[in-house]
Design a protein around this motif. Structure first.
Motif, PDB file in Angstrom:
ATOM      1  N   ALA A 520       0.823  -1.204   0.000  1.00  0.00           N
ATOM      2  CA  ALA A 520       0.000   0.000   0.000  1.00  0.00           C
ATOM      3  C   ALA A 520       0.865   1.265   0.000  1.00  0.00           C
ATOM      4  CB  ALA A 520      -0.926  -0.006   1.211  1.00  0.00           C
ATOM      5  N   LEU A 521       1.990   1.233   0.702  1.00  0.00           N
ATOM      6  CA  LEU A 521       2.883   2.395   0.694  1.00  0.00           C
ATOM      7  C   LEU A 521       3.415   2.657  -0.710  1.00  0.00           C
ATOM      8  CD1 LEU A 521       4.706   1.713   4.065  1.00  0.00           C
ATOM      9  CD2 LEU A 521       3.333   3.746   3.531  1.00  0.00           C
ATOM     10  N   GLY A 522       3.653   1.614  -1.465  1.00  0.00           N
ATOM     11  CA  GLY A 522       4.048   1.805  -2.854  1.00  0.00           C
ATOM     12  C   GLY A 522       2.947   2.434  -3.676  1.00  0.00           C
ATOM     13  N   ARG A 523       1.711   2.030  -3.422  1.00  0.00           N
ATOM     14  CA  ARG A 523       0.584   2.623  -4.146  1.00  0.00           C
ATOM     15  C   ARG A 523       0.436   4.104  -3.822  1.00  0.00           C
ATOM     16  NH1 ARG A 523      -3.406  -0.705  -6.528  1.00  0.00           N
ATOM     17  NH2 ARG A 523      -4.397   1.294  -6.970  1.00  0.00           N
ATOM     18  N   LEU A 524       0.741   4.485  -2.584  1.00  0.00           N
ATOM     19  CA  LEU A 524       0.613   5.888  -2.197  1.00  0.00           C
ATOM     20  C   LEU A 524       1.744   6.731  -2.780  1.00  0.00           C
ATOM     21  CD1 LEU A 524      -0.529   5.567   1.525  1.00  0.00           C
ATOM     22  CD2 LEU A 524      -1.907   5.710  -0.528  1.00  0.00           C
ATOM     23  N   GLY A 525       2.914   6.110  -3.023  1.00  0.00           N
ATOM     24  CA  GLY A 525       3.996   6.796  -3.711  1.00  0.00           C
ATOM     25  C   GLY A 525       4.629   7.939  -2.937  1.00  0.00           C
ATOM     26  N   ASP A 526       4.586   7.904  -1.625  1.00  0.00           N
ATOM     27  CA  ASP A 526       5.133   8.978  -0.797  1.00  0.00           C
ATOM     28  C   ASP A 526       6.562   8.615  -0.393  1.00  0.00           C
ATOM     29  OD1 ASP A 526       5.753  10.693   1.463  1.00  0.00           O
ATOM     30  OD2 ASP A 526       3.615  11.187   1.497  1.00  0.00           O
ATOM     31  N   ALA A 527       7.523   9.498  -0.708  1.00  0.00           N
ATOM     32  CA  ALA A 527       8.931   9.213  -0.453  1.00  0.00           C
ATOM     33  C   ALA A 527       9.242   9.053   1.026  1.00  0.00           C
ATOM     34  CB  ALA A 527       9.803  10.315  -1.050  1.00  0.00           C
ATOM     35  N   ARG A 528       8.369   9.518   1.916  1.00  0.00           N
ATOM     36  CA  ARG A 528       8.605   9.331   3.352  1.00  0.00           C
ATOM     37  C   ARG A 528       8.702   7.859   3.736  1.00  0.00           C
ATOM     38  NH1 ARG A 528       3.766  12.131   6.180  1.00  0.00           N
ATOM     39  NH2 ARG A 528       2.741  11.501   4.236  1.00  0.00           N
ATOM     40  N   ALA A 529       8.132   6.995   2.922  1.00  0.00           N
ATOM     41  CA  ALA A 529       8.132   5.570   3.238  1.00  0.00           C
ATOM     42  C   ALA A 529       9.428   4.878   2.839  1.00  0.00           C
ATOM     43  CB  ALA A 529       6.956   4.885   2.541  1.00  0.00           C
ATOM     44  N   ALA A 530      10.285   5.536   2.065  1.00  0.00           N
ATOM     45  CA  ALA A 530      11.461   4.865   1.505  1.00  0.00           C
ATOM     46  C   ALA A 530      12.392   4.264   2.558  1.00  0.00           C
ATOM     47  CB  ALA A 530      12.221   5.833   0.602  1.00  0.00           C
ATOM     48  N   PRO A 531      12.787   4.977   3.615  1.00  0.00           N
ATOM     49  CA  PRO A 531      13.704   4.360   4.589  1.00  0.00           C
ATOM     50  C   PRO A 531      13.139   3.085   5.210  1.00  0.00           C
ATOM     51  CG  PRO A 531      13.620   6.742   4.899  1.00  0.00           C
ATOM     52  CD  PRO A 531      12.520   6.401   3.932  1.00  0.00           C
ATOM     53  N   ALA A 532      11.861   3.102   5.566  1.00  0.00           N
ATOM     54  CA  ALA A 532      11.260   1.910   6.181  1.00  0.00           C
ATOM     55  C   ALA A 532      11.209   0.755   5.188  1.00  0.00           C
ATOM     56  CB  ALA A 532       9.858   2.237   6.687  1.00  0.00           C
ATOM     57  N   LEU A 533      10.868   1.027   3.940  1.00  0.00           N
ATOM     58  CA  LEU A 533      10.792  -0.034   2.937  1.00  0.00           C
ATOM     59  C   LEU A 533      12.168  -0.613   2.641  1.00  0.00           C
ATOM     60  CD1 LEU A 533       8.182   1.617   0.552  1.00  0.00           C
ATOM     61  CD2 LEU A 533       7.819  -0.413   1.959  1.00  0.00           C
ATOM     62  N   LEU A 534      13.189   0.234   2.573  1.00  0.00           N
ATOM     63  CA  LEU A 534      14.550  -0.263   2.371  1.00  0.00           C
ATOM     64  C   LEU A 534      14.978  -1.154   3.530  1.00  0.00           C
ATOM     65  CD1 LEU A 534      16.250   2.935   0.944  1.00  0.00           C
ATOM     66  CD2 LEU A 534      16.213   0.695  -0.184  1.00  0.00           C
ATOM     67  N   GLN A 535      14.638  -0.737   4.753  1.00  0.00           N
ATOM     68  CA  GLN A 535      15.015  -1.536   5.910  1.00  0.00           C
ATOM     69  C   GLN A 535      14.323  -2.896   5.895  1.00  0.00           C
ATOM     70  OE1 GLN A 535      13.223  -2.543   8.878  1.00  0.00           O
ATOM     71  NE2 GLN A 535      15.124  -3.462   9.643  1.00  0.00           N
ATOM     72  N   VAL A 536      13.037  -2.905   5.561  1.00  0.00           N
ATOM     73  CA  VAL A 536      12.279  -4.162   5.529  1.00  0.00           C
ATOM     74  C   VAL A 536      12.800  -5.083   4.427  1.00  0.00           C
ATOM     75  CG1 VAL A 536      10.021  -5.141   4.961  1.00  0.00           C
ATOM     76  CG2 VAL A 536      10.192  -3.270   6.592  1.00  0.00           C
ATOM     77  N   ALA A 537      13.056  -4.535   3.245  1.00  0.00           N
ATOM     78  CA  ALA A 537      13.526  -5.366   2.142  1.00  0.00           C
ATOM     79  C   ALA A 537      14.880  -5.987   2.435  1.00  0.00           C
ATOM     80  CB  ALA A 537      13.602  -4.538   0.861  1.00  0.00           C
ATOM     81  N   GLY A 538      15.702  -5.318   3.248  1.00  0.00           N
ATOM     82  CA  GLY A 538      17.030  -5.825   3.536  1.00  0.00           C
ATOM     83  C   GLY A 538      17.136  -6.675   4.787  1.00  0.00           C
ATOM     84  N   ASP A 539      16.064  -6.854   5.516  1.00  0.00           N
ATOM     85  CA  ASP A 539      16.087  -7.575   6.783  1.00  0.00           C
ATOM     86  C   ASP A 539      15.398  -8.922   6.622  1.00  0.00           C
ATOM     87  OD1 ASP A 539      15.950  -8.520   9.350  1.00  0.00           O
ATOM     88  OD2 ASP A 539      14.946  -6.767  10.199  1.00  0.00           O
ATOM     89  N   PHE A 540      16.163 -10.005   6.734  1.00  0.00           N
ATOM     90  CA  PHE A 540      15.611 -11.336   6.498  1.00  0.00           C
ATOM     91  C   PHE A 540      14.839 -11.882   7.692  1.00  0.00           C
ATOM     92  CE2 PHE A 540      18.328 -10.856   2.977  1.00  0.00           C
ATOM     93  CZ  PHE A 540      17.827 -11.683   1.988  1.00  0.00           C
ATOM     94  N   ALA A 541      14.639 -11.069   8.706  1.00  0.00           N
ATOM     95  CA  ALA A 541      13.670 -11.436   9.741  1.00  0.00           C
ATOM     96  C   ALA A 541      12.242 -11.243   9.244  1.00  0.00           C
ATOM     97  CB  ALA A 541      13.893 -10.597  10.999  1.00  0.00           C
ATOM     98  N   ASN A 542      12.102 -10.524   8.122  1.00  0.00           N
ATOM     99  CA  ASN A 542      10.792 -10.363   7.479  1.00  0.00           C
ATOM    100  C   ASN A 542      10.555 -11.529   6.517  1.00  0.00           C
ATOM    101  OD1 ASN A 542       9.962  -7.491   8.313  1.00  0.00           O
ATOM    102  ND2 ASN A 542      12.065  -7.204   7.558  1.00  0.00           N
ATOM    103  N   ALA A 543       9.321 -11.972   6.431  1.00  0.00           N
ATOM    104  CA  ALA A 543       8.973 -13.063   5.519  1.00  0.00           C
ATOM    105  C   ALA A 543       9.156 -12.623   4.068  1.00  0.00           C
ATOM    106  CB  ALA A 543       7.530 -13.498   5.750  1.00  0.00           C
ATOM    107  N   THR A 544       9.293 -13.590   3.176  1.00  0.00           N
ATOM    108  CA  THR A 544       9.495 -13.281   1.764  1.00  0.00           C
ATOM    109  C   THR A 544       8.369 -12.409   1.219  1.00  0.00           C
ATOM    110  OG1 THR A 544      10.600 -15.411   1.497  1.00  0.00           O
ATOM    111  CG2 THR A 544       9.885 -14.295  -0.508  1.00  0.00           C
ATOM    112  N   ASP A 545       7.132 -12.692   1.601  1.00  0.00           N
ATOM    113  CA  ASP A 545       6.003 -11.884   1.122  1.00  0.00           C
ATOM    114  C   ASP A 545       6.221 -10.402   1.428  1.00  0.00           C
ATOM    115  OD1 ASP A 545       5.214 -14.612   1.727  1.00  0.00           O
ATOM    116  OD2 ASP A 545       3.168 -14.003   1.264  1.00  0.00           O
ATOM    117  N   THR A 546       6.665 -10.122   2.659  1.00  0.00           N
ATOM    118  CA  THR A 546       6.805  -8.742   3.105  1.00  0.00           C
ATOM    119  C   THR A 546       7.994  -8.074   2.420  1.00  0.00           C
ATOM    120  OG1 THR A 546       5.882  -9.452   5.222  1.00  0.00           O
ATOM    121  CG2 THR A 546       6.930  -7.293   5.157  1.00  0.00           C
TER     122      THR A 546
END
Length: 594
Positions: A520-546
């Protein structure tokens, strides 16, 4: 490149209609077949990337829209071989009499790639219902007497050879122009709908045995193509016959659902008031959708997880017509939405959900459905509609569990609600359910886990996150970031990958509701979400879906993130997320090193 058609795949060990029937895979299990109209798909043919143009052509082929033929013919001259192949393949489904000369020229062109020539030849055979002429297609077209061609096809439609009948019906649907062909098709449909051989055969074939080979006598495709051809020819005189065929066969107890599908599609293409009335009256009288999915061969574990082809194609036909004056449809539309507890789960709405949501909104029922869903979700100021709530309560379970009223309300809200005035109330509901604790224990060492109840927070927040993404209002950014900041799925560890618990992948419960927040953050397209999304994508404690959802979302957040996304993609050890990161970097203008 571009936007390929996407569809759900399910557990190949548990059969089901999408394992056995490829057209069902493409259509009924589709994710983005109905995401844009014909104009949008035609515009994609002009994309600067060859791969995107090829994908656009293939998606147009799935539509079987004759209106796409002129644009596809132009792509036969595309500088890229793959685009020319895709255009020829698509013309096999979308072509008209006016398409034949360009296909013949491509098939005969000296120096043309063999794959293009082969694709053009196959398209010509499909469109004409005949093999290549001895002197070549160009010579045959130059001497073709179209009245005689149509007479010959009409004669074959009336013949005894089932495969010849199918090929002739397809050809008439593309080339027919006169009453003789239409009359022959009507006569063939009248005969086909009285043929009970397939229905009798089907009664003794359940589950894994609900399949047939193309050359078997019970193959129902010939009858389907006869009905479809009447729709392609917009034969208004066939509406009473098609309406009666749909009504007679849209019953899993004694009908041929394949024929009902085609009749519904044809009525939608004809689109008269009489056709619309027939579709509406049949739809409100249909049995519950799992009775249909079982008929097609779905395993009882999955029978509530897929859309019913008959339901879906009637809704699609009404969508084509633009039905607005049939309020009686609303509860039936809501009840035909599949549950999502035991199939591939995606944050975005799928084709069935998209069509149902559009239909409800076009019928003017968005407010009463949204209000009822919000009331169920704890909004004290929301007004309940008794008819809508009764439809929400009529839900069917699968092996993965039976959704409760809360789950269903959240799902339907995500499908129907598109009015941004609801965003503050959806955000409030998201916050309420994010605070709900989960007390369901996970048991991984006693065989395949049995789901006795579903986690309220996970399902409600998954669908409410989806709803906020579909609503597209930037004021939801903080709410979604709060969801993404909660502990990752592997925070409590993971099951033994060699044990039965691998069915759940992590010690938290499915679904991965934070994946919907990332999407949903991608759909909103707000750059404020970028740091959190980068952190989630790089952290393997998150499931593959996330992680995958976060990677996709990063591609929509602006060029400032390009370098960081490209760095993360380089050497990323998990393939699907790495590919999503690479695509995101390219969208942002920074191609990563592969």
């Amino acid at each position: 490149e571009g936007e390929p058609h996407r569809f759900r795949g399910n557990n190949a060990a548990v059969t089901g209609l999408t394992e056995l029937q490829f057209d069902r895979f493409r259509e009924v299990a589709g994710l983005n077949r109905t995401a844009c109209g014909l104009e949008g798909r035609l515009a994609a043919l002009e994309d600067g990337r060859p791969g995107a143009r090829a994908q656009a052509a293939y998606r147009l082929g799935l539509s079987r829209e004759a209106g796409a033929a002129p644009a596809l013919v132009r792509r036969l001259g595309d500088p890229e071989r793959e685009v020319r192949v895709a255009a020829a393949v698509a013309l096999a489904a979308c072509g008209t009499r006016e398409s034949l000369s360009a296909l013949a020229a491509a098939e005969a062109a000296e120096g043309e790639d063999a794959a293009v020539r082969l694709a053009a030849g196959l398209a010509l055979e499909n469109l004409t219902g005949r093999p290549a002429a001895a002197g070549g297609w160009t010579a045959w077209l130059a001497s073709a007497d179209w009245a005689a061609v149509e007479r010959e096809l009409a004669a074959r439609v009336a013949g005894a050879d089932r495969e010849a009948r199918r090929r002739a019906a397809v050809a008439l649907g593309h080339l027919g122009a006169g009453e003789e062909g239409r009359a022959a098709l009507r006569q063939a449909l009248a005969a086909a709908r009285d043929d009970t051989a397939y229905v009798a055969w089907r009664k003794t074939r359940q589950g894994d045995n609900a399949k047939f080979l193309a050359d078997e006598a019970v193959n129902p495709r010939a009858a389907q193509e006869v009905a479809r051809a009447l729709g392609r020819l917009a034969d208004a005189a066939a509406v009473p016959l098609l309406a009666e065929t749909l009504k007679r066969h849209a019953d899993p107890g004694h009908g041929n659902l394949f024929l009902a599908e085609a009749a519904a599609e044809a009525l939608g293409r004809i689109g008269t008031r009489e056709a619309e009335a027939a579709l509406v009256s049949t739809f409100v009288g249909l049995k519950d959708y799992p009775a249909f999915t079982v008929w097609y061969g779905d395993h009882p574990a999955l029978m509530a997880c897929h859309a019913s082809p008959v339901h879906l194609l009637i809704v699609e036909a009404l969508d084509r017509i633009g039905t607005r004056d049939a309020p009686q449809l609303v509860p039936h539309l809501l009840r035909c939405l599949p549950t999502d507890t035991d199939r591939a789960l995606f944050p975005e709405v799928d084709d069935c959900e998209r069509l149902v949501g559009r239909a409800v909104r076009r019928l003017g029922a968005e407010a009463r459905v949204s209000e009822t869903c919000l009331a169920v979700l704890g909004d004290g100021g929301a007004a309940r509609d008794a008819e809508v709530e009764a439809a929400l309560r009529r839900v069917h379970g699968a092996w993965g569990g039976t959704p409760d009223l809360t789950n269903r309300a959240a799902q339907v809200l995500s499908v129907v609600c598109r009015e941004r005035a609801y965003v503050p109330r959806v955000r409030a509901a998201y916050a309420r359910f994010m605070a709900v604790s989960n007390d369901i224990p996970r048991v991984f060492d006693k065989g395949i886990p049995v789901v006795q109840r579903l986690p309220v927070r996970h399902w409600a927040c998954f669908y409410l996150g989806r709803a906020l993404g579909e609503l597209g209002d930037p004021q939801a950014v903080d709410t979604l970031l709060a969801g993404l900041a909660t502990p990752p799925e592997f925070a409590a560890g993971s099951p033994d990958p060699l044990g039965p618990g691998i069915a759940f992948l992590h010690n938290d419960l499915t679904p991965c509701w934070r994946a919907a927040a990332a999407w949903a953050l991608g759909r909103l397209g707000d750059a404020r979400a970028a740091p959190a999304l980068l952190q989630v994508a790089g952290d393997f404690a998150n499931a593959t879906d996330t992680r995958h959802a976060a990677a996709v979302a990063l591609g929509a957040l602006g060029a400032a993130q390009a370098e960081a996304v490209a760095r993360l993609a380089e050497g990323y050890p998990e393939v699907s997320t790495r590919l999503a990161l690479e695509e995101a970097a390219e969208r942002l203008g920074r191609a990563p090193r592969r």
